[in-house]
Write a protein that holds these residues in place. Structure first.
Motif, short mmCIF file in Angstrom:
data_model
loop_
_atom_site.label_atom_id
_atom_site.label_comp_id
_atom_site.label_asym_id
_atom_site.label_seq_id
_atom_site.Cartn_x
_atom_site.Cartn_y
_atom_site.Cartn_z
N GLY A 218 8.07 16.79 -0.82
CA GLY A 218 8.81 16.20 0.30
C GLY A 218 7.96 15.10 0.89
N LEU A 219 8.62 14.21 1.65
CA LEU A 219 7.90 13.01 2.03
C LEU A 219 6.74 13.27 3.00
CD1 LEU A 219 8.56 11.53 5.04
CD2 LEU A 219 10.81 11.63 4.09
N ILE A 220 6.81 14.37 3.76
CA ILE A 220 5.78 14.63 4.77
C ILE A 220 4.46 15.02 4.09
CG2 ILE A 220 5.18 16.08 6.76
CD1 ILE A 220 8.74 16.02 6.27
N ARG A 221 4.52 16.04 3.25
CA ARG A 221 3.29 16.44 2.57
C ARG A 221 2.85 15.40 1.56
NH1 ARG A 221 5.74 21.62 3.08
NH2 ARG A 221 6.65 21.47 1.00
N ALA A 222 3.81 14.67 0.96
CA ALA A 222 3.43 13.63 -0.01
C ALA A 222 2.61 12.54 0.68
CB ALA A 222 4.68 13.05 -0.68
N ARG A 223 2.96 12.21 1.93
CA ARG A 223 2.19 11.18 2.64
C ARG A 223 0.77 11.66 2.92
NH1 ARG A 223 6.62 9.42 7.01
NH2 ARG A 223 8.00 8.34 5.56
N VAL A 224 0.63 12.92 3.32
CA VAL A 224 -0.70 13.45 3.60
C VAL A 224 -1.51 13.47 2.30
CG1 VAL A 224 -1.97 15.48 4.41
CG2 VAL A 224 0.16 14.80 5.52
N PHE A 225 -0.86 13.84 1.26
CA PHE A 225 -1.44 13.85 -0.09
C PHE A 225 -2.01 12.47 -0.42
CE2 PHE A 225 -0.63 13.48 -4.64
CZ PHE A 225 -0.79 14.75 -5.16
N GLY A 226 -1.24 11.42 -0.17
CA GLY A 226 -1.71 10.05 -0.40
C GLY A 226 -2.85 9.70 0.55
N ALA A 227 -2.69 10.09 1.81
CA ALA A 227 -3.70 9.73 2.82
C ALA A 227 -5.05 10.34 2.48
CB ALA A 227 -3.24 10.20 4.20
N ASN A 228 -5.03 11.54 1.88
CA ASN A 228 -6.29 12.19 1.55
C ASN A 228 -7.01 11.53 0.38
OD1 ASN A 228 -6.50 14.15 3.56
ND2 ASN A 228 -4.93 15.38 2.56
N LEU A 229 -6.33 10.68 -0.32
CA LEU A 229 -6.97 9.96 -1.42
C LEU A 229 -7.43 8.57 -0.98
CD1 LEU A 229 -4.42 10.73 -4.25
CD2 LEU A 229 -6.71 11.67 -4.00
N ALA A 230 -7.03 8.17 0.23
CA ALA A 230 -7.23 6.79 0.66
C ALA A 230 -8.63 6.56 1.19
CB ALA A 230 -6.23 6.46 1.77
N SER A 231 -9.11 5.32 1.04
CA SER A 231 -10.45 5.02 1.56
C SER A 231 -10.45 3.79 2.47
CB SER A 231 -11.42 4.82 0.40
OG SER A 231 -10.95 3.76 -0.41
N GLY A 232 -9.30 3.13 2.65
CA GLY A 232 -9.24 1.98 3.56
C GLY A 232 -9.42 2.43 5.00
N GLN A 233 -9.79 1.47 5.88
CA GLN A 233 -9.98 1.86 7.29
C GLN A 233 -8.64 2.12 7.99
OE1 GLN A 233 -12.29 -1.71 7.10
NE2 GLN A 233 -13.49 -0.95 8.82
N VAL A 234 -7.61 1.45 7.51
CA VAL A 234 -6.28 1.62 8.11
C VAL A 234 -5.33 2.14 7.05
CG1 VAL A 234 -4.33 0.38 9.14
CG2 VAL A 234 -6.66 -0.20 9.83
N LEU A 235 -4.47 3.08 7.44
CA LEU A 235 -3.42 3.54 6.53
C LEU A 235 -2.13 2.83 6.89
CD1 LEU A 235 -3.99 7.41 6.75
CD2 LEU A 235 -4.87 5.83 5.01
N VAL A 236 -1.44 2.32 5.88
CA VAL A 236 -0.12 1.73 6.12
C VAL A 236 0.86 2.51 5.25
CG1 VAL A 236 1.29 -0.34 5.99
CG2 VAL A 236 -1.16 -0.55 6.42
N PHE A 237 1.89 3.06 5.88
CA PHE A 237 2.89 3.80 5.12
C PHE A 237 4.15 2.95 4.99
CE2 PHE A 237 0.22 7.03 7.08
CZ PHE A 237 -0.02 7.89 6.03
N LEU A 238 4.69 2.92 3.79
CA LEU A 238 5.96 2.19 3.57
C LEU A 238 6.88 3.04 2.71
CD1 LEU A 238 4.58 -1.37 2.61
CD2 LEU A 238 5.50 -0.69 4.83
N ASP A 239 8.18 2.91 2.93
CA ASP A 239 9.15 3.53 2.02
C ASP A 239 9.14 2.78 0.69
OD1 ASP A 239 9.99 5.37 3.85
OD2 ASP A 239 12.11 4.85 3.75
N SER A 240 9.66 3.42 -0.33
CA SER A 240 9.56 2.85 -1.68
C SER A 240 10.63 1.80 -1.98
CB SER A 240 9.65 3.99 -2.69
OG SER A 240 10.72 4.84 -2.36
#
Ligand code: UDP
Ligand code: MN
Length: 613
Positions: A218-240
């Motif tokens: 689901g999109l909520i846990r999928a976003r956290v999943f992506g965020a936990n792999l991220a290393s940039g100082q800012v997170l930007v979320f966008l729909d596909s």
């Protein structure tokens, strides 16, 4: 005897090994949890599952296998649209010219709920109109010392829509601001498509990572999943299914660099799901009602009358959901998302309440524009078939709304019996962050929200996409008028009934004598919005949703294009009346008096040649 034997067989042959296997599995899973992370035993099952998920992701991200086997996706570039945004080219891409187009179109609507035929024909790059107000244009930005991880989660997304987004980011963003783009495939089930996307990404980009969740999150846990792999100082979320506009990222980052606890949202422009037209959105802000449905609200008067309107940030009580940017460490500090929420819905209000109540701020940045395909329906279900929006909203109400949750329960009484799971982690988060009360939020952030029973005028729009509230009431602007003549028979289009009868079909009739005054039955008015109004009363419309042929009929004008939008196009030297939403042309079913008009593939045949004079 045989029966008893087979029963025993069953017990020993299947039952016992099965029980053993299940026990072993449970033990090893538990051991894995405690051995790998040495987590204290009081962690809830959900928290432990999340940790397990994270480790799986890491392992998966590190593993780089051979490319998956699937048809290669060709890089599609429609030269006519790369440099200049052109609506008539766009409209022509929607013409259904044969059965193959029809299949692509139908399957596209089925799988993605937008016009995939047009999206494919646009290709991976296109110009979009610069929808920013003049004050935002031609500005030079100071140096920005922040980089970003752009996270795009998707479930069964159309490859050309997703890849056009990625290319639009690369084409319209300074390289140094984008550390990485992380595409999170949330276990899409259309395997061929995700395989094509994966191969294209691996071949064409070097700072785009594609990861896949081990199972649908689901999109909520999928976003956290992506965020936990991220290393940039800012997170930007966008729909596909977005396309970013000129200089979209700089204003977002500048704002965050001034205040790291501000969460920023671009203005979400509208990409029409039928035609892929890119339209400017009006300036509105995010709100909600007591059913916890998100709403677009008119700006309060002080904001509306501000001379810097259009370039100045707008405080917003809530966000629409899919598109926002915030500091990565702030995202984690603030409690990411509620991992107990499933598939879709409610998370946008949850994060909005949390931002405001726990010390942050939420702003819309009008100089940043990103287009989003607003669809009429979501094309996916959820694996367990439950109403995840209701369940997620219940979690929001119980964690954040204090006694005001009663209003929600009154609005959506069916929520009373829904199991919303364990919310203790979120309640402790609220305590730990010393968040303010919901009353504080209502008083200071959203005083415009009336309590049930109050009689404040509504400032909400019921549309799911941002919309100018007066749009519908405007009088249509007529560009020309005349009779619609079917060329080969010299017959004229008119209503089968009175000119004011709704749902009446349109037929061919002998043309009236032009000299007769007061003859309105065959007089059509073409408007600026490509409507065809008979006698300035009703609009030429098409029946939708019916299987087989759709007939032309008269309906109340709605001014939204769609089934009432008509363009003159040329094919084989004939001029045809083309309806972009259906991709089809007006066609005489019988070339004689009384012949009905229907919609058919645009071939340029004599049944389709019309003039207006
Ligand atoms: N999404 C996802 N997993 C899901 C459902 C949705 O990753 O189980 C993605 C979806 O592909 C999209 C984003 O989450 O990129 C937001 O969903 P959607 O566009 O359907 O929401 P809407 O814009 O309709 O509110
Ligand atoms: Mn979306």
């Amino acid at each position: 005897m045989r029966k008893r034997l087979s029963l025993k067989c069953c017990l020993f042959g299947i039952g016992i090994p099965l029980t053993l296997w299940m026990t072993l599995n449970l033990v090893s899973w538990d051991m894995k949890l405690s051995a790998d992370w040495n987590q204290p035993q009081r962690l809830t099952l959900r928290a432990r599952k999340t940790l397990l998920l994270r480790s799986k992701v890491k392992a998966q991200a590190e593993e780089k296998g051979a490319p998956r086997q699937c048809e290669e996706i060709p890089e599609v570039i429609n030269k006519a649209l790369v440099k200049h945004y052109n609506t008539s080219v766009l409209h022509s891409l929607g013409i259904v010219s044969g059965p193959e187009d029809q299949i692509a179109r139908d399957e596209g609507y089925q799988n993605f709920a937008f016009n995939a035929l047009v999206s494919d024909k646009i290709g991976f790059h296109r110009a979009v109109p610069d929808t920013r107000y003049p004050k935002c244009q031609d500005v030079t930005f100071p140096a920005i010392n922040l980089d970003t991880s752009i996270i795009v989660c998707f479930f069964n997304e159309q490859p050309s829509a997703l890849l056009r987004l990625v290319h639009s980011i690369i084409d319209r963003t300074p390289q140094e601001l984008v550390k990485e783009i992380i595409l999170v495939d949330d276990s899409s089930t259309l395997d061929d498509l995700s395989c094509q996307i994966e191969n294209y990404v691996n071949q064409h980009f070097n700072n785009v990572r594609l990861v896949r969740t081990p199972e649908r999150q689901g999109l909520i846990r999928a976003r956290v999943f992506g965020a936990n792999l991220a290393s940039g100082q800012v997170l930007v979320f966008l729909d596909s299914h977005c396309e970013v506009n000129t200089d979209w990222l700089e204003p977002l980052l500048l704002r965050i660099s001034h205040d790291p606890t501000t969460v920023v949202v671009p203005v979400i422009d509208i990409i029409n799901h039928d035609t892929m037209e890119y339209q400017q959105s009006p300036l509105v802000r995010g709100g909600f009602n007591w059913g916890l449905h998100f709403s677009w609200d008119r700006l309060p008067d002080n904001e509306k009358n501000d001379p810097d309107l259009g370039s100045k940030p707008i405080l917003s009580p809530t966000m629409a959901g899919g598109l926002f940017a915030m500091k990565r460490d702030y995202f984690h500090h603030l409690g990411e998302y509620d991992l107990g929420m499933d598939i879709w819905g409610g998370e946008n209000l949850e994060i909005s309440f949390r931002i405001w109540m726990c010390g942050g701020k939420l702003e819309i940045i009008p100089c940043s524009r990103v287009g989003h395909i607003f669809r009429k329906r979501r094309p996916y279900g959820n694996p367990k078939g439950r109403d995840t929006f209701l369940k997620n909203s219940l979690r929001v109400a119980n964690v954040w709304m204090d006694k005001y949750k009663e209003y929600f329960l009154k609005q959506r009484p069916q929520a009373q019996v829904v199991d919303y799971g364990d919310i203790s982690d979120r309640i402790s988060l609220r305590k730990h962050l010393s968040c303010k009360s919901f009353k504080w939020y209502l008083d200071h952030v959203y005083p415009e929200l009336s309590l049930p029973g109050d009689v404040k005028p509504s400032n909400k729009s019921s549309h799911h996409q941002p919309m100018k509230s007066k749009d519908k009431r405007k009088k249509p602007v007529i560009v020309r008028h005349g009779r619609i003549k079917h060329v080969s028979t010299n017959l004229c289009a008119q209503s089968e009934k009175e000119i004011y009868t709704k749902k009446a079909l349109v037929t061919l009739a002998r043309c009236n004598d032009e000299s007769l005054s007061g003859q309105k039955a065959q007089l059509w008015f073409e408007t600026e919005k490509n409507q065809l109004m008979l006698a300035q009363l009703l609009c030429l419309d098409i029946e939708t949703g019916s299987v087989g042929k759709s007939y032309a009929r008269l309906m109340k004008c709605h001014g939204l294009g769609g089934s009432q939008g008509w363009l003159w196009i040329k094919k084989n030297g004939a001029s045809l009346l083309y309806n972009p939403v259906s991709g089809k042309c007006l066609t005489a079913t019988a070339t004689k008096v009384g012949g009905y008009l229907s919609l058919d593939l645009c071939t340029g045949a004599k049944e389709q040649a019309f003039t207006m004079s």
